[in-house]
Design a protein around this motif. Structure first.
Motif, PDB file in Angstrom:
ATOM      1  N   ALA A  18      -5.856  -7.850 -36.107  1.00 41.20           N
ATOM      2  CA  ALA A  18      -5.460  -6.880 -35.084  1.00 41.20           C
ATOM      3  C   ALA A  18      -6.643  -6.520 -34.188  1.00 41.20           C
ATOM      4  O   ALA A  18      -6.513  -6.434 -32.963  1.00 41.20           O
ATOM      5  CB  ALA A  18      -4.882  -5.625 -35.737  1.00 41.20           C
ATOM      6  N   GLU A  19      -7.801  -6.344 -34.799  1.00 40.71           N
ATOM      7  CA  GLU A  19      -9.020  -6.050 -34.034  1.00 40.71           C
ATOM      8  C   GLU A  19      -9.373  -7.225 -33.116  1.00 40.71           C
ATOM      9  O   GLU A  19      -9.711  -7.029 -31.944  1.00 40.71           O
ATOM     10  CB  GLU A  19     -10.173  -5.756 -34.994  1.00 40.71           C
ATOM     11  N   LEU A  20      -9.291  -8.436 -33.627  1.00 40.35           N
ATOM     12  CA  LEU A  20      -9.552  -9.622 -32.822  1.00 40.35           C
ATOM     13  C   LEU A  20      -8.608  -9.675 -31.624  1.00 40.35           C
ATOM     14  O   LEU A  20      -9.032  -9.898 -30.494  1.00 40.35           O
ATOM     15  CB  LEU A  20      -9.393 -10.882 -33.681  1.00 40.35           C
ATOM     16  N   ARG A  21      -7.331  -9.465 -31.853  1.00 40.74           N
ATOM     17  CA  ARG A  21      -6.347  -9.511 -30.774  1.00 40.74           C
ATOM     18  C   ARG A  21      -6.585  -8.413 -29.735  1.00 40.74           C
ATOM     19  O   ARG A  21      -6.314  -8.605 -28.550  1.00 40.74           O
ATOM     20  CB  ARG A  21      -4.940  -9.427 -31.341  1.00 40.74           C
ATOM     21  N   ALA A  22      -7.131  -7.286 -30.160  1.00 41.89           N
ATOM     22  CA  ALA A  22      -7.398  -6.181 -29.233  1.00 41.89           C
ATOM     23  C   ALA A  22      -8.453  -6.557 -28.187  1.00 41.89           C
ATOM     24  O   ALA A  22      -8.485  -5.976 -27.098  1.00 41.89           O
ATOM     25  CB  ALA A  22      -7.848  -4.945 -30.002  1.00 41.89           C
ATOM     26  N   TYR A  23      -9.283  -7.534 -28.482  1.00 43.94           N
ATOM     27  CA  TYR A  23     -10.298  -7.975 -27.520  1.00 43.94           C
ATOM     28  C   TYR A  23      -9.726  -8.866 -26.414  1.00 43.94           C
ATOM     29  O   TYR A  23     -10.397  -9.120 -25.421  1.00 43.94           O
ATOM     30  CB  TYR A  23     -11.426  -8.723 -28.241  1.00 43.94           C
ATOM     31  N   HIS A  24      -8.528  -9.394 -26.605  1.00 40.34           N
ATOM     32  CA  HIS A  24      -7.879 -10.270 -25.611  1.00 40.34           C
ATOM     33  C   HIS A  24      -8.783 -11.430 -25.201  1.00 40.34           C
ATOM     34  O   HIS A  24      -8.923 -11.746 -24.025  1.00 40.34           O
ATOM     35  CB  HIS A  24      -7.452  -9.468 -24.371  1.00 40.34           C
ATOM     36  N   ILE A  25      -9.393 -12.053 -26.196  1.00 40.38           N
ATOM     37  CA  ILE A  25     -10.342 -13.133 -25.921  1.00 40.38           C
ATOM     38  C   ILE A  25      -9.818 -14.499 -26.383  1.00 40.38           C
ATOM     39  O   ILE A  25     -10.323 -15.531 -25.956  1.00 40.38           O
ATOM     40  CB  ILE A  25     -11.706 -12.806 -26.564  1.00 40.38           C
ATOM     41  N   LEU A  26      -8.799 -14.508 -27.221  1.00 43.40           N
ATOM     42  CA  LEU A  26      -8.234 -15.778 -27.682  1.00 43.40           C
ATOM     43  C   LEU A  26      -7.672 -16.560 -26.503  1.00 43.40           C
ATOM     44  O   LEU A  26      -7.035 -15.997 -25.610  1.00 43.40           O
ATOM     45  CB  LEU A  26      -7.133 -15.542 -28.718  1.00 43.40           C
ATOM     46  N   ASP A  27      -7.921 -17.854 -26.504  1.00 46.08           N
ATOM     47  CA  ASP A  27      -7.402 -18.776 -25.484  1.00 46.08           C
ATOM     48  C   ASP A  27      -7.906 -18.476 -24.081  1.00 46.08           C
ATOM     49  O   ASP A  27      -7.235 -18.787 -23.101  1.00 46.08           O
ATOM     50  CB  ASP A  27      -5.866 -18.809 -25.520  1.00 46.08           C
ATOM     51  N   THR A  28      -9.092 -17.900 -23.973  1.00 40.47           N
ATOM     52  CA  THR A  28      -9.693 -17.670 -22.666  1.00 40.47           C
ATOM     53  C   THR A  28     -10.445 -18.917 -22.218  1.00 40.47           C
ATOM     54  O   THR A  28     -10.697 -19.830 -22.998  1.00 40.47           O
ATOM     55  CB  THR A  28     -10.652 -16.465 -22.694  1.00 40.47           C
ATOM     56  N   ALA A  29     -10.826 -18.929 -20.959  1.00 40.18           N
ATOM     57  CA  ALA A  29     -11.555 -20.059 -20.383  1.00 40.18           C
ATOM     58  C   ALA A  29     -12.961 -20.138 -20.977  1.00 40.18           C
ATOM     59  O   ALA A  29     -13.501 -19.131 -21.445  1.00 40.18           O
ATOM     60  CB  ALA A  29     -11.632 -19.893 -18.872  1.00 40.18           C
ATOM     61  N   PRO A  30     -13.561 -21.329 -20.946  1.00 40.96           N
ATOM     62  CA  PRO A  30     -14.935 -21.471 -21.434  1.00 40.96           C
ATOM     63  C   PRO A  30     -15.892 -20.544 -20.685  1.00 40.96           C
ATOM     64  O   PRO A  30     -15.684 -20.219 -19.526  1.00 40.96           O
ATOM     65  CB  PRO A  30     -15.270 -22.938 -21.134  1.00 40.96           C
ATOM     66  N   ASP A  31     -16.946 -20.154 -21.388  1.00 34.98           N
ATOM     67  CA  ASP A  31     -17.966 -19.269 -20.823  1.00 34.98           C
ATOM     68  C   ASP A  31     -19.303 -20.006 -20.892  1.00 34.98           C
ATOM     69  O   ASP A  31     -19.788 -20.311 -21.983  1.00 34.98           O
ATOM     70  CB  ASP A  31     -18.018 -17.967 -21.623  1.00 34.98           C
ATOM     71  N   ALA A  32     -19.884 -20.293 -19.752  1.00 30.90           N
ATOM     72  CA  ALA A  32     -21.125 -21.078 -19.693  1.00 30.90           C
ATOM     73  C   ALA A  32     -22.246 -20.411 -20.480  1.00 30.90           C
ATOM     74  O   ALA A  32     -23.072 -21.106 -21.081  1.00 30.90           O
ATOM     75  CB  ALA A  32     -21.537 -21.287 -18.239  1.00 30.90           C
ATOM     76  N   ARG A  33     -22.288 -19.081 -20.509  1.00 31.69           N
ATOM     77  CA  ARG A  33     -23.355 -18.392 -21.255  1.00 31.69           C
ATOM     78  C   ARG A  33     -23.231 -18.662 -22.747  1.00 31.69           C
ATOM     79  O   ARG A  33     -24.234 -18.902 -23.424  1.00 31.69           O
ATOM     80  CB  ARG A  33     -23.317 -16.888 -20.973  1.00 31.69           C
ATOM     81  N   LEU A  34     -22.017 -18.635 -23.275  1.00 32.48           N
ATOM     82  CA  LEU A  34     -21.819 -18.940 -24.695  1.00 32.48           C
ATOM     83  C   LEU A  34     -22.098 -20.413 -24.978  1.00 32.48           C
ATOM     84  O   LEU A  34     -22.656 -20.754 -26.022  1.00 32.48           O
ATOM     85  CB  LEU A  34     -20.399 -18.586 -25.134  1.00 32.48           C
ATOM     86  N   ASP A  35     -21.737 -21.273 -24.049  1.00 32.17           N
ATOM     87  CA  ASP A  35     -22.011 -22.699 -24.232  1.00 32.17           C
ATOM     88  C   ASP A  35     -23.518 -22.963 -24.283  1.00 32.17           C
ATOM     89  O   ASP A  35     -23.974 -23.822 -25.037  1.00 32.17           O
ATOM     90  CB  ASP A  35     -21.360 -23.517 -23.120  1.00 32.17           C
TER      91      ASP A  35
END
Length: 110
Positions: A18-35
């Motif tokens: 539930a906490e993970l879903r609250a961030y609304h980050i699943l299935d988002t576009a790639p992030d160059a900074r994280l890459d």
């Protein structure tokens, strides 16, 4: 006066998802900074693969991915599904080919 109806307690796993879903980050576009971070992690650790993984109810999804063509796996083969079982203990896998948890894992054998 009637007593309030008690809500069932959420399990730790349900609360985590539930906490993970609250961030609304699943299935988002790639992030160059994280890459850049996963590339650096792979270089520092001398590993061919580095990932930022998120585990929901049924899958491991890669928010950032270096060295692996997949964007997600089923949870039953996810290394991270083991790692989240004990939030107070770091999971170290020296050689997945020799670790009983992963010896038959298709990510190891394939």
């Amino acid at each position: 006066m009637t007593e309030p109806i008690a809500k069932p307690m959420l399990s730790a796993e349900a609360a985590r998802v539930a906490e993970l879903r609250a961030y609304h980050i699943l299935d988002t576009a790639p992030d160059a900074r994280l890459d850049e971070l996963t590339l650096l992690a792979a270089q520092i650790c001398g590993t061919p693969i580095a990932l930022v993984s998120l585990i929901d109810e049924s899958r491991q999804w890669f928010l950032s991915n270096q060295g692996l063509a997949a964007t997600e796996t089923t949870r039953d083969v996810a290394f991270c599904a083991h790692a989240i079982q004990d939030q107070h203990q770091m999971m170290v896998v020296e050689d997945a080919k020799l670790d009983d948890r992963f010896i038959n894992n298709p990510l190891v054998t394939g």
